[in-house]
Design a protein around this motif. Structure first.
Motif, PDB file in Angstrom:
ATOM      1  N   GLY A   1       0.904  -0.920  -0.003  1.00 21.07           N
ATOM      2  CA  GLY A   1       0.193  -0.197   0.250  1.00 21.07           C
ATOM      3  C   GLY A   1       1.148   1.065  -0.177  1.00 21.07           C
ATOM      4  O   GLY A   1       2.341   1.037  -0.427  1.00 21.07           O
ATOM      5  N   THR A   2       0.090   2.358   0.528  1.00 23.19           N
ATOM      6  CA  THR A   2       0.559   3.783   0.661  1.00 23.19           C
ATOM      7  C   THR A   2       2.342   3.689   0.821  1.00 23.19           C
ATOM      8  O   THR A   2       1.951   2.975   2.378  1.00 23.19           O
ATOM      9  N   PRO A   3       3.379   3.982   0.940  1.00 24.27           N
ATOM     10  CA  PRO A   3       4.588   3.785   1.788  1.00 24.27           C
ATOM     11  C   PRO A   3       4.079   5.099   2.799  1.00 24.27           C
ATOM     12  O   PRO A   3       5.331   4.330   3.642  1.00 24.27           O
ATOM     13  N   LEU A   4       2.852   5.564   3.136  1.00 23.15           N
ATOM     14  CA  LEU A   4       3.096   7.341   4.104  1.00 23.15           C
ATOM     15  C   LEU A   4       3.083   5.809   5.219  1.00 23.15           C
ATOM     16  O   LEU A   4       3.100   6.844   6.630  1.00 23.15           O
ATOM     17  N   VAL A   5       2.163   4.995   5.560  1.00 24.95           N
ATOM     18  CA  VAL A   5       2.401   4.292   6.414  1.00 24.95           C
ATOM     19  C   VAL A   5       3.712   3.899   7.130  1.00 24.95           C
ATOM     20  O   VAL A   5       2.940   4.828   8.798  1.00 24.95           O
ATOM     21  N   GLY A   6       4.713   3.424   6.612  1.00 19.62           N
ATOM     22  CA  GLY A   6       5.611   3.803   7.264  1.00 19.62           C
ATOM     23  C   GLY A   6       6.466   5.050   7.901  1.00 19.62           C
ATOM     24  O   GLY A   6       7.057   5.805   9.564  1.00 19.62           O
ATOM     25  N   ALA A   7       5.489   5.986   6.939  1.00 17.02           N
ATOM     26  CA  ALA A   7       6.223   7.902   7.480  1.00 17.02           C
ATOM     27  C   ALA A   7       5.958   7.988   8.889  1.00 17.02           C
ATOM     28  O   ALA A   7       6.586   8.511   9.629  1.00 17.02           O
ATOM     29  N   THR A   8       4.364   7.237   8.441  1.00 12.39           N
ATOM     30  CA  THR A   8       3.651   7.981   9.594  1.00 12.39           C
ATOM     31  C   THR A   8       4.059   7.695  10.923  1.00 12.39           C
ATOM     32  O   THR A   8       4.644   8.313  11.682  1.00 12.39           O
ATOM     33  N   PHE A   9       4.242   6.222  10.977  1.00  9.99           N
ATOM     34  CA  PHE A   9       4.492   4.954  12.143  1.00  9.99           C
ATOM     35  C   PHE A   9       6.123   5.551  12.479  1.00  9.99           C
ATOM     36  O   PHE A   9       6.324   6.113  13.574  1.00  9.99           O
ATOM     37  N   PHE A  10       6.635   5.550  12.288  1.00 10.39           N
ATOM     38  CA  PHE A  10       7.931   6.194  12.585  1.00 10.39           C
ATOM     39  C   PHE A  10       8.326   7.278  12.746  1.00 10.39           C
ATOM     40  O   PHE A  10       9.359   7.951  14.009  1.00 10.39           O
ATOM     41  N   SER A  11       7.745   8.851  12.289  1.00 14.96           N
ATOM     42  CA  SER A  11       7.571   9.848  12.736  1.00 14.96           C
ATOM     43  C   SER A  11       7.509  10.243  13.967  1.00 14.96           C
ATOM     44  O   SER A  11       7.469   9.999  14.959  1.00 14.96           O
ATOM     45  N   VAL A  12       5.877   9.167  14.216  1.00 10.50           N
ATOM     46  CA  VAL A  12       5.233   9.746  15.152  1.00 10.50           C
ATOM     47  C   VAL A  12       6.192   9.319  16.733  1.00 10.50           C
ATOM     48  O   VAL A  12       6.522   9.971  17.548  1.00 10.50           O
TER      49      VAL A  12
END
Lengths: 93, 201
Positions: free
Chosen positions: B131-142
Motif C-alpha cells: 500500500g502507500t508508503p506513508l504508513v511507515g512514514a507516519t508510524f516512524f515519525s510519530v
C-alpha cells in the motif's frame, strides 16, 4: 497518594475499554470517534490530577487548555482537502 | 546617582517561573504532536489503500504492555514528588529510580517493536504490504518523536536525581520534571489508540 492510585486505575480501565472496543471491529469512523473520546477523557484526568491543573488557579488552567485547543482547532482547516483527495479518482493516461 | 531598585510584581497565575516555563514548553510541544497526528490523519484519510500493519499478537499486546508501563511510571514519579515534598529524600530517590527503570523498559519495548517492523521490511518510505508508503512514514515519525521524548525524559530524570541527592535540586525541580514526564505519558494516550489500535488488522 490514594487519589492518584484511583486515577491510575481509571486510566488503566479506559485503556482496557479502548482495546475491547477495537476488538469488536466497529466501523472505522465510529471507532475513531470512540477512541478519541476515550483519549480525551484520559488526557483530562492526566491534566487535572497527575499534572495538578485542578489545583492551580482557574486563570492558569484555562490559559493552558485554551492555548492547545485553539492550536488544534486552527489545524482543522485541511480536512476538506483530505476528503477531496479521497473522493478524487483520476484515471491514468 | 539614583539607586536602581528591582520591582517584584506578584505572578498573575501564582505559579513559580520554573513551573510556568515547563508549562509553556508543554503547550508548544502539545501543538507539535497535534500537528504530527493531524498530518497522519490527513494522509490516512486521503489514501484509500491504507494498510493495517498491526496484528493483536504481538504488536497490540506489546502496545498494551507499553501503555501500562508508561502509566505506572507516572504514578511512581508522583510518589517521588510527594516523598520529596515530605522531606523523605531516600524514598524520593527510590521512586525516581523506579520511574527511570520503567521509562527504560518502555523504550526497550518500543525499540523491539521497531526492530520487528524493520525485519518485516517496513521503512519510513517503504511499505512491504504494497500500500502507500506513508504508513511507515507516519508510524516512524510519530512514534520516533515520542520515543525521543521518553529517552530525553529518562536522562533528565537521572540528572535531576543526581542533583537532588547532592542537594543542588529540591522538590520543586522534581515536580517540574514530573510535569514533563506526565506530558510524555499523556501524548502516548493519543498515540496508542490512533497509531496502533486504529491500524489493527
Amino acid at each position: 497518594m490514594k487519589r492518584y492510585v484511583v486515577v491510575w486505575l481509571a486510566l488503566l480501565a479506559i485503556v482496557a475499554v479502548e482495546v475491547v472496543v477495537t476488538l469488536a471491529h466497529p466501523p472505522t469512523g465510529l471507532l475513531l470517534a470512540g477512541l478519541l473520546l476515550l483519549a480525551l477523557i484520559e488526557a483530562g484526568l492526566g491534566l487535572l490530577y497527575f499534572m495538578h491543573l485542578k489545583y492551580e488557579r482557574r486563570s492558569f488552567m484555562w490559559s493552558v487548555i485554551l492555548a492547545v485547543v485553539i492550536a488544534v482547532v486552527l489545524m482543522d482547516h485541511f480536512w476538506l482537502d483530505a476528503f477531496r483527495l479521497l473522493h478524487q479518482r483520476i484515471s491514468a493516461p | 546617582m539614583a539607586e536602581l531598585t528591582a520591582v517584584h510584581e506578584p505572578s498573575p497565575f501564582a505559579v513559580p517561573s520554573r513551573k510556568l516555563g515547563i508549562w509553556m514548553f508543554i503547550v508548544a510541544d502539545a501543538a507539535t504532536f497535534a500537528a504530527l497526528l493531524f498530518a497522519y490523519g490527513y494522509v490516512r484519510v486521503a489514501n484509500p489503500d491504507w494498510t493495517h500493519p498491526f496484528a493483536f499478537w504481538p504488536s497490540i499486546a506489546n502496545g498494551i504492555v507499553m501503555t501500562v508501563v508508561l502509566l505506572t511510571s507516572s504514578l511512581t514519579v508522583i510518589a517521588a514528588v510527594l516523598a520529596a515534598q515530605a522531606g523523605r529524600k531516600a524514598a524520593a530517590l527510590r521512586w525516581l529510580g523506579a520511574t527511570m527503570l520503567l521509562g527504560t523498559l518502555f523504550a526497550a519495548l518500543h525499540l523491539r517493536e521497531w526492530v520487528s517492523m524493520l525485519r518485516e521490511g517496513w521503512r519510513p518510505f517503504r511499505n512491504p504490504l504494497g500500500g502507500t508508503p506513508l504508513v511507515g512514514a507516519t508510524f516512524f515519525s510519530v512514534t520516533g518523536l515520542h520515543l525521543l521524548h521518553v529517552l530525553v525524559g529518562v536522562i533528565v530524570l537521572a540528572v535531576i536525581a543526581l542533583g537532588y541527592r547532592r542537594g543542588r535540586f529540591d522538590a520543586g525541580h522534581l515536580e517540574t520534571t514530573g510535569l514533563y514526564w506526565h506530558f510524555v505519558d499523556l501524548v502516548w494516550m493519543f498515540v496508542f489508540p490512533l497509531i496502533y489500535l486504529l491500524n489493527m488488522r
